[in-house]
Motif scaffolding. Sequence first.
Motif, PDB file in Angstrom:
ATOM      1  N   PRO A  27       0.831  -1.204   0.000  1.00 25.60           N
ATOM      2  CA  PRO A  27       0.000   0.000   0.000  1.00 25.60           C
ATOM      3  C   PRO A  27       0.868   1.258   0.000  1.00 25.60           C
ATOM      4  O   PRO A  27       1.974   1.272   0.548  1.00 25.60           O
ATOM      5  N   GLU A  39      -3.733   4.269   0.819  1.00 27.98           N
ATOM      6  CA  GLU A  39      -4.096   2.852   0.709  1.00 27.98           C
ATOM      7  C   GLU A  39      -3.912   2.114   2.038  1.00 27.98           C
ATOM      8  O   GLU A  39      -4.623   1.152   2.326  1.00 27.98           O
ATOM      9  N   TRP A  40      -2.942   2.564   2.851  1.00 23.65           N
ATOM     10  CA  TRP A  40      -2.763   1.968   4.176  1.00 23.65           C
ATOM     11  C   TRP A  40      -4.015   2.191   5.019  1.00 23.65           C
ATOM     12  O   TRP A  40      -4.489   1.279   5.729  1.00 23.65           O
ATOM     13  N   HIS A  54      -7.030   2.759   3.886  1.00 25.02           N
ATOM     14  CA  HIS A  54      -8.124   1.995   3.302  1.00 25.02           C
ATOM     15  C   HIS A  54      -8.079   0.536   3.755  1.00 25.02           C
ATOM     16  O   HIS A  54      -9.100  -0.038   4.160  1.00 25.02           O
ATOM     17  N   ALA A  55      -6.886  -0.066   3.683  1.00 27.56           N
ATOM     18  CA  ALA A  55      -6.726  -1.460   4.100  1.00 27.56           C
ATOM     19  C   ALA A  55      -7.030  -1.616   5.588  1.00 27.56           C
ATOM     20  O   ALA A  55      -7.674  -2.591   6.008  1.00 27.56           O
ATOM     21  N   TYR A  76     -13.485   1.402  -2.142  1.00 24.81           N
ATOM     22  CA  TYR A  76     -12.049   1.600  -2.315  1.00 24.81           C
ATOM     23  C   TYR A  76     -11.463   0.807  -3.483  1.00 24.81           C
ATOM     24  O   TYR A  76     -10.430   1.189  -4.028  1.00 24.81           O
ATOM     25  N   SER A  77     -12.113  -0.293  -3.857  1.00 26.19           N
ATOM     26  CA  SER A  77     -11.576  -1.091  -4.962  1.00 26.19           C
ATOM     27  C   SER A  77     -11.732  -0.392  -6.310  1.00 26.19           C
ATOM     28  O   SER A  77     -11.165  -0.823  -7.311  1.00 26.19           O
ATOM     29  N   THR A 132     -10.471   2.473  -6.909  1.00 25.32           N
ATOM     30  CA  THR A 132      -9.189   3.143  -7.146  1.00 25.32           C
ATOM     31  C   THR A 132      -7.988   2.300  -6.706  1.00 25.32           C
ATOM     32  O   THR A 132      -6.886   2.486  -7.218  1.00 25.32           O
ATOM     33  N   ASP A 133      -8.196   1.377  -5.755  1.00 23.34           N
ATOM     34  CA  ASP A 133      -7.095   0.569  -5.238  1.00 23.34           C
ATOM     35  C   ASP A 133      -7.169  -0.861  -5.771  1.00 23.34           C
ATOM     36  O   ASP A 133      -8.246  -1.328  -6.163  1.00 23.34           O
ATOM     37  N   ASN A 134      -6.039  -1.542  -5.764  1.00 25.83           N
ATOM     38  CA  ASN A 134      -5.983  -2.944  -6.158  1.00 25.83           C
ATOM     39  C   ASN A 134      -6.708  -3.785  -5.102  1.00 25.83           C
ATOM     40  O   ASN A 134      -6.273  -3.851  -3.952  1.00 25.83           O
ATOM     41  N   LEU A 172      -5.627  -4.826  -1.225  1.00 28.36           N
ATOM     42  CA  LEU A 172      -6.466  -4.500  -0.073  1.00 28.36           C
ATOM     43  C   LEU A 172      -6.807  -5.748   0.726  1.00 28.36           C
ATOM     44  O   LEU A 172      -6.776  -5.737   1.966  1.00 28.36           O
ATOM     45  N   LYS A 181     -15.720  -5.454  -6.819  1.00 23.48           N
ATOM     46  CA  LYS A 181     -15.166  -4.331  -7.583  1.00 23.48           C
ATOM     47  C   LYS A 181     -16.011  -4.042  -8.824  1.00 23.48           C
ATOM     48  O   LYS A 181     -16.241  -2.880  -9.177  1.00 23.48           O
TER      49      LYS A 181
END
Length: 311
Positions: A75, A79-80, A82-83, A188-189, A191-193, A197, A250
């Motif tokens: 992350p 992203e940190w 978010h996870a 969040y998925s 924009t994030d992988n 996550l 997603k």
Amino acid sequence: MSEYLKKTWVVCLLASISCFLWGSAFPGVKIGYEWFQIASGETAAQILFAGCRFFLAGILVILFGSFTSGKFLKPAGAEWKHAALISLFQTILQYILFYIGLANTAGTKASIIVGSNVFIAILTASLIFRQEKLTREKMLGCVIGFAGVVLINLTPGGMVLTMSFGGEGLVLLSTVAYAFSSVIMKKYSKTDNPVMLSGYQFFIGGIVMMVVGFGMGGRITVPSPKAALMLLYLAFASAMAYTIWSQLLKYNPVSRVAVFCFMTPVFGVILSAVLLHESEQISLVQGAVALILITAGIVISHWERKNLDGH
């Protein structure tokens, strides 16, 4: 890939695989407790055991995602957060509340309450986060599917309809935590992988649960190779199931994916009958009718989407 994961048959297949893996955890955890010599009332040791499981699951997802993407998944920046937020609801709150609540209620009642997570997930996505519309078809499908969950869990001895906050109340709160984790992952998925996550939410949650379990006095040892392999399988089941689930979330509405959660207790009961020899707990007719109800619920909840958007 995005269009492929929106196809109805792909969603059905992959969601069913996830639910099968989650369902296999029902007998798997019971066997794990036996092999790790964890008594049914040792809540702290159970939380510690779950923490080890999810910590390993996180490592498996991170390694798998890094291998398939050709670079180490890590992350960056927000992203940190978010996870960590997903982990708070998906792993930490959901499972700590569930294990403590389960210690104070019957397994049958807990299974039925957990079955309500589909309702809560759809209501949360529709009414709170406004990610989709709440329709009659979705609610009717949920009601019919939930009837199947209740039926699959009914035993000859019946069920006492009482409720306490420390038992059934905490199990219900665990389903609310799951519902929030689903819509947050969906958010969040975008924009994030989602694989990243998934891996780090397990990793973070596993560490927190190990600390909580250990702090509560829980202690476990690995008594045999087969016990270690069972823990590794449970980690794999969580890792694979949730990685698939996050990809489906997603690219699809929460309701389209969440409704398949009704299949998890069915797989759990069937696999428990096979692996734990608990076949006396449910009749073949009862299981067949429950499966028909759950399947009908899934079909009905998807019907309006098929007519509206062709999926």
